[in-house]
Design a protein around this motif. Sequence first.
Motif, PDB file in Angstrom:
ATOM      1  N   TYR A 191       0.827  -1.229   0.000  1.00 48.10           N
ATOM      2  CA  TYR A 191       0.000   0.000   0.000  1.00 48.10           C
ATOM      3  C   TYR A 191       0.857   1.273   0.000  1.00 48.10           C
ATOM      4  N   GLY A 192       2.186   1.104  -0.096  1.00 43.08           N
ATOM      5  CA  GLY A 192       3.054   2.274  -0.200  1.00 43.08           C
ATOM      6  C   GLY A 192       3.336   2.981   1.118  1.00 43.08           C
ATOM      7  N   ALA A 193       3.156   2.295   2.239  1.00 42.80           N
ATOM      8  CA  ALA A 193       3.471   2.905   3.540  1.00 42.80           C
ATOM      9  C   ALA A 193       4.988   2.989   3.724  1.00 42.80           C
ATOM     10  N   GLU A 194       5.406   3.924   4.563  1.00 42.43           N
ATOM     11  CA  GLU A 194       6.828   4.036   4.916  1.00 42.43           C
ATOM     12  C   GLU A 194       7.015   3.144   6.148  1.00 42.43           C
ATOM     13  N   VAL A 195       7.563   1.950   5.942  1.00 43.46           N
ATOM     14  CA  VAL A 195       7.519   0.928   6.992  1.00 43.46           C
ATOM     15  C   VAL A 195       8.755   0.939   7.892  1.00 43.46           C
ATOM     16  N   THR A 196       8.536   0.935   9.205  1.00 40.10           N
ATOM     17  CA  THR A 196       9.593   0.787  10.215  1.00 40.10           C
ATOM     18  C   THR A 196       9.370  -0.560  10.886  1.00 40.10           C
ATOM     19  N   THR A 197      10.441  -1.311  11.157  1.00 37.46           N
ATOM     20  CA  THR A 197      10.235  -2.596  11.833  1.00 37.46           C
ATOM     21  C   THR A 197      11.038  -2.700  13.126  1.00 37.46           C
ATOM     22  N   PHE A 198      10.449  -3.443  14.065  1.00 35.77           N
ATOM     23  CA  PHE A 198      11.109  -3.769  15.332  1.00 35.77           C
ATOM     24  C   PHE A 198      10.984  -5.267  15.559  1.00 35.77           C
ATOM     25  N   GLY A 199      11.514  -5.739  16.690  1.00 32.93           N
ATOM     26  CA  GLY A 199      11.448  -7.168  17.008  1.00 32.93           C
ATOM     27  C   GLY A 199      10.119  -7.596  17.594  1.00 32.93           C
ATOM     28  N   SER A 200       9.398  -6.641  18.218  1.00 34.96           N
ATOM     29  CA  SER A 200       8.132  -7.003  18.867  1.00 34.96           C
ATOM     30  C   SER A 200       7.129  -5.862  18.717  1.00 34.96           C
ATOM     31  N   TYR A 201       5.848  -6.234  18.810  1.00 33.37           N
ATOM     32  CA  TYR A 201       4.791  -5.239  18.586  1.00 33.37           C
ATOM     33  C   TYR A 201       4.722  -4.193  19.689  1.00 33.37           C
ATOM     34  N   SER A 202       5.081  -4.559  20.926  1.00 33.86           N
ATOM     35  CA  SER A 202       5.002  -3.558  21.999  1.00 33.86           C
ATOM     36  C   SER A 202       5.986  -2.413  21.749  1.00 33.86           C
ATOM     37  N   GLN A 203       7.090  -2.700  21.063  1.00 30.19           N
ATOM     38  CA  GLN A 203       8.023  -1.617  20.713  1.00 30.19           C
ATOM     39  C   GLN A 203       7.365  -0.646  19.733  1.00 30.19           C
ATOM     40  N   CYS A 204       6.596  -1.201  18.796  1.00 31.96           N
ATOM     41  CA  CYS A 204       5.857  -0.353  17.848  1.00 31.96           C
ATOM     42  C   CYS A 204       4.815   0.493  18.581  1.00 31.96           C
ATOM     43  N   VAL A 205       4.141  -0.101  19.551  1.00 28.13           N
ATOM     44  CA  VAL A 205       3.105   0.630  20.297  1.00 28.13           C
ATOM     45  C   VAL A 205       3.740   1.802  21.052  1.00 28.13           C
ATOM     46  N   ASP A 206       4.913   1.584  21.621  1.00 30.74           N
ATOM     47  CA  ASP A 206       5.639   2.687  22.281  1.00 30.74           C
ATOM     48  C   ASP A 206       5.868   3.830  21.295  1.00 30.74           C
ATOM     49  N   LYS A 207       6.289   3.485  20.079  1.00 26.88           N
ATOM     50  CA  LYS A 207       6.576   4.512  19.060  1.00 26.88           C
ATOM     51  C   LYS A 207       5.312   5.221  18.594  1.00 26.88           C
ATOM     52  N   LEU A 208       4.198   4.530  18.633  1.00 24.86           N
ATOM     53  CA  LEU A 208       2.928   5.151  18.249  1.00 24.86           C
ATOM     54  C   LEU A 208       2.514   6.175  19.315  1.00 24.86           C
ATOM     55  N   ILE A 209       2.690   5.808  20.561  1.00 24.13           N
ATOM     56  CA  ILE A 209       2.296   6.708  21.656  1.00 24.13           C
ATOM     57  C   ILE A 209       3.182   7.964  21.670  1.00 24.13           C
ATOM     58  N   THR A 210       4.467   7.782  21.365  1.00 25.61           N
ATOM     59  CA  THR A 210       5.369   8.943  21.349  1.00 25.61           C
ATOM     60  C   THR A 210       5.322   9.688  20.007  1.00 25.61           C
ATOM     61  N   LYS A 211       4.426   9.297  19.130  1.00 22.28           N
ATOM     62  CA  LYS A 211       4.203   9.945  17.824  1.00 22.28           C
ATOM     63  C   LYS A 211       5.389   9.828  16.870  1.00 22.28           C
ATOM     64  N   ASP A 212       6.215   8.813  17.086  1.00 16.32           N
ATOM     65  CA  ASP A 212       7.310   8.580  16.146  1.00 16.32           C
ATOM     66  C   ASP A 212       6.834   7.818  14.919  1.00 16.32           C
ATOM     67  N   VAL A 213       5.671   7.181  15.026  1.00 16.87           N
ATOM     68  CA  VAL A 213       5.024   6.562  13.861  1.00 16.87           C
ATOM     69  C   VAL A 213       3.547   6.959  13.884  1.00 16.87           C
ATOM     70  N   ASP A 214       2.884   6.768  12.715  1.00 23.37           N
ATOM     71  CA  ASP A 214       1.466   7.152  12.612  1.00 23.37           C
ATOM     72  C   ASP A 214       0.522   5.987  12.875  1.00 23.37           C
ATOM     73  N   ALA A 215       1.012   4.769  12.699  1.00 22.67           N
ATOM     74  CA  ALA A 215       0.159   3.595  12.899  1.00 22.67           C
ATOM     75  C   ALA A 215       1.018   2.371  13.181  1.00 22.67           C
ATOM     76  N   VAL A 216       0.395   1.384  13.791  1.00 22.65           N
ATOM     77  CA  VAL A 216       1.019   0.061  13.953  1.00 22.65           C
ATOM     78  C   VAL A 216       0.137  -0.891  13.167  1.00 22.65           C
ATOM     79  N   THR A 217       0.747  -1.783  12.414  1.00 21.49           N
ATOM     80  CA  THR A 217      -0.085  -2.752  11.696  1.00 21.49           C
ATOM     81  C   THR A 217       0.326  -4.178  12.011  1.00 21.49           C
ATOM     82  N   THR A 218      -0.672  -4.990  12.285  1.00 19.17           N
ATOM     83  CA  THR A 218      -0.554  -6.447  12.385  1.00 19.17           C
ATOM     84  C   THR A 218      -1.968  -6.997  12.581  1.00 19.17           C
ATOM     85  N   ASP A 219      -2.072  -8.213  13.088  1.00 18.28           N
ATOM     86  CA  ASP A 219      -3.386  -8.860  13.228  1.00 18.28           C
ATOM     87  C   ASP A 219      -4.295  -8.103  14.196  1.00 18.28           C
ATOM     88  N   ASP A 220      -5.577  -8.044  13.843  1.00 16.07           N
ATOM     89  CA  ASP A 220      -6.544  -7.340  14.699  1.00 16.07           C
ATOM     90  C   ASP A 220      -6.560  -7.894  16.124  1.00 16.07           C
TER      91      ASP A 220
END
Length: 298
Positions: A191-220
Motif C-alpha cells: 500500500y506504499g506505507a513508509e515501513v519501520t520494523t522492530f522485534g516485537s509489537y510492543s516496541q511499535c506501540v511505544d513509538k505510536l504513543i510517542t508519535k514517532d510513527v502514525d500507525a502500527v499494523t498487524t493482526d486485529d
Amino acid sequence: MPVRMPVRRTAAAALAVLALTATAACGKSGSPTAGAPSTGYTVRTDVKLDGSATFAAAKARGKLVIGAKADQPGLGFEDITANTRNGFDIEIARMVAADLGFPESQIEWRTIDSANRETALAGGQIDYYVGTYSINDKRKTQVSFAGPYYLAGQDLLVRKDNTDITGPESTKGRRVCTVTGSTSVDAIRTYGAEVTTFGSYSQCVDKLITKDVDAVTTDDAILKGYAAQNPGELRVVGKPFTTEKYGVGLNKDDKVLRAAVDDALKAHEDSGDWKAAYDRTLGTAGSAAPQPPALERY
Ligand code: GLU
C-alpha cells in the motif's frame, strides 16, 4: 514530554482494563477471573507417540519446551512479577501439552519473536510454538503447522485523535510500524506505507504513543489487546485486509506430532475448552466467541 507508563504493564493491570472494557461494551460486569490462567486441563497419562522424535526428546528431558509471545495482551502475555503467562495462545499451548501428557509444572516457556520462529523450530530449540503464527506456504518450506485454531486479519492501530488513517489505502507515505519476520510487513508495503520494523509489537506501540510513527499494523487480535491496554489513547481502525490462519508451529519432519496436535485441538474444540479459553481471554473485550475454524490436516 510527559512521563508515561511503559507499555508492558502487569497482567493484572492489563486484565483490569480488558474487564472494564467488557463492562462498558456490553453492560455486564467482567468476569472476576478474566484472563486468568485456566484451572488446568486433564493431563493424559501413558501417551505414546511412536515415530515422534520431538516427543521422545521431551519425554527424556521430562519437560516440554513451548515457544510463545510475552508482550501480546489477551494472546500471549508474561506477567514477570507473578511469573505467569496468560492469553488465548497460552491456553491453546496448555491444552495441547495436557493431551501430550505434560502438566503445567513440566512446561518450560520460551519467548520467541516473530523473526526467530522458523529457526527455533527447525533447530529443535522448542518442541512447538503457539503465538499468532500464521500458516502459509513459504513457512511450510521450513516448518509445519497443526490447525488452524483461530482466524485473524491484519488491521491498523492509530492514536485516538487520528482521523486520516481509515484503512490500508490511506497509509501511503505514512510512517507505519510492524515486526520483522511477520506477514504484516509485506502486506502493508503493497500500500506504499513508509515501513519501520522492530522485534516485537510492543516496541511499535511505544513509538505510536510517542508519535514517532502514525500507525502500527498487524493482526486485529493483537492490536485489540493494545487498544484495551491504552483505551484513552489508541484505537483499532477495524478494516481487516488479510486473513491470518493461526497454527501451532512444529518441526517440519515430525508428522506424528503434527497429527497428535491436530487431534488435541479437535478434542478441546469439541469439549468446549476452546470456547471457555476464548471467553476468558480475547472475549473479555466484549466479542462473542466465533466458531473455531476447520482444521486443515496434511
Ligand atoms: N500472524 C502474523 C504472522 O505470523 C503477524 C503476527 C506475528 O508476527 O506473530 O506473521
